[in-house]
Design an enzyme around this catalytic site. Structure first.
Site, PDB file in Angstrom:
ATOM      1  N   ASP B   7      -2.054  -3.728  23.221  1.00  0.00           N
ATOM      2  CA  ASP B   7      -1.183  -4.842  22.834  1.00  0.00           C
ATOM      3  C   ASP B   7      -1.032  -5.704  24.085  1.00  0.00           C
ATOM      4  O   ASP B   7      -0.241  -5.370  24.972  1.00  0.00           O
ATOM      5  CB  ASP B   7       0.174  -4.300  22.370  1.00  0.00           C
ATOM      6  CG  ASP B   7       1.089  -5.418  21.901  1.00  0.00           C
ATOM      7  OD1 ASP B   7       0.582  -6.426  21.382  1.00  0.00           O
ATOM      8  OD2 ASP B   7       2.315  -5.274  22.067  1.00  0.00           O
ATOM      9  N   GLU B  68      -5.146  -6.732  20.081  1.00  0.00           N
ATOM     10  CA  GLU B  68      -4.499  -7.667  19.160  1.00  0.00           C
ATOM     11  C   GLU B  68      -5.105  -9.050  19.316  1.00  0.00           C
ATOM     12  O   GLU B  68      -5.277  -9.550  20.430  1.00  0.00           O
ATOM     13  CB  GLU B  68      -2.990  -7.730  19.426  1.00  0.00           C
ATOM     14  CG  GLU B  68      -2.275  -8.550  18.366  1.00  0.00           C
ATOM     15  CD  GLU B  68      -0.781  -8.568  18.557  1.00  0.00           C
ATOM     16  OE1 GLU B  68      -0.146  -7.513  18.440  1.00  0.00           O
ATOM     17  OE2 GLU B  68      -0.238  -9.659  18.822  1.00  0.00           O
ATOM     18  N   ASP B 141       5.908  -2.465  22.707  1.00  0.00           N
ATOM     19  CA  ASP B 141       4.506  -2.753  23.035  1.00  0.00           C
ATOM     20  C   ASP B 141       3.657  -1.484  22.965  1.00  0.00           C
ATOM     21  O   ASP B 141       2.492  -1.525  22.588  1.00  0.00           O
ATOM     22  CB  ASP B 141       4.395  -3.353  24.438  1.00  0.00           C
ATOM     23  CG  ASP B 141       5.445  -4.413  24.685  1.00  0.00           C
ATOM     24  OD1 ASP B 141       5.109  -5.599  24.616  1.00  0.00           O
ATOM     25  OD2 ASP B 141       6.608  -4.045  24.917  1.00  0.00           O
TER      26      ASP B 141
END
EC number: 3.1.21.10
Lengths: 179, 179
Positions: B7, B68, B141
């Site tokens: 992330d 991501e 996260d």
């Protein structure tokens, strides 16, 4: 002062090396474009940019790397790629301990043409004149990379004075005790 | 299938390693956050992220890295840093020949919660349940990185079938001569 300017992009990443000091004629040591195929995977494109930038750093050993500061208000489709290419250029420089400076497009235009809203042709014409080239470097990304390097050479003295003033002020300011 | 989920972020870059195949219980092999100081120079922050990601790749030897996919319609101030951190993660993986997959936040949420509009708490709760953890990973996260890895494991069979179908179709199509 030897500066590698980088106009970041995934498809065309402009690179240009300029040597000189403010107030003296400047010398172009090299200019080019690191290209990656638009149909390649993003990870592979970033690796290709890394290899290209590394070659330029190896060959020219710049003391500074000047990268265009990316803004997200530009074209939404290309800005992410630009940010990613600029990250690779900054990473390559920082890994070698080379200071990285970011300049906005309007700072660069203002530095070389006198106007922050100059167009590509004007920037190309001034880069050609300032570096005493026989023709404007092509593509525009290459000319922009040279303009970034010139901008850095010309702005550096002012930036250094500013940093020194801030450092002096910070040292003098009664901001808690120091050992 | 062993997947490192990332992330991306400059201040906190979530990382999580999950092993398993679709339709079987999944195993978490590690989770954490690569942090860089907000007051450090951007180039140095990118180098720190590179070092952190390299450590995770060295330790866990994932077969895939799932990152991501960053969109520029998000918060304008943070999106550039996110794009730059994601570039470093993709670069590290591609340099080692590890395939990189990008998944959008809504794909990830839909994969682990059934809804593309699930909130952080819901994603954290499902990650906890799916990996049989005693508590949701913190910070968010870290949980998001695990969710990315899970999403990749579950989506991979469908993506592979699609790629195989495309490859088959391309091979069959009468697109010029071959030697």
């Amino acid at each position: 002062m030897r500066v590698l300017g980088v106009d970041p992009g995934l498809t065309r990443c402009g690179v240009g090396v300029v040597e000189g000091v403010a107030g003296r004629p400047l010398t172009m040591l090299g200019v080019g474009v690191v290209r990656t195929p638009a149909d390649a995977e993003l990870g592979h494109r970033l690796v290709a940019i890394e290899q290209g930038i590394e070659q330029w750093l190896d060959e020219h050993r710049p003391e500074y790397v000047a990268v265009e500061r990316v803004f997200s208000q530009h074209n939404v489709r290309t800005v992410m790629g630009t940010a990613q290419a600029s990250a690779v250029a900054m990473l390559c420089a920082a890994r070698r301990g080379i200071p990285v400076a970011l300049h906005t497009p309007s700072e660069v235009k203002a530095a070389v043409t006198g106007s922050g809203r100059a167009d590509k042709a004007q920037v190309g014409a001034m880069v050609t004149r300032l570096l005493r080239l026989s023709a404007p470097p092509k593509p525009a990304d290459a000319a922009d990379a040279l303009a970034l390097a010139i901008c850095h050479i010309w702005r550096a003295p002012a930036q250094n004075r500013l940093q020194q003033a801030v450092a002096l002020h910070t040292a003098k300011a009664p901001k808690g005790r120091t050992a």
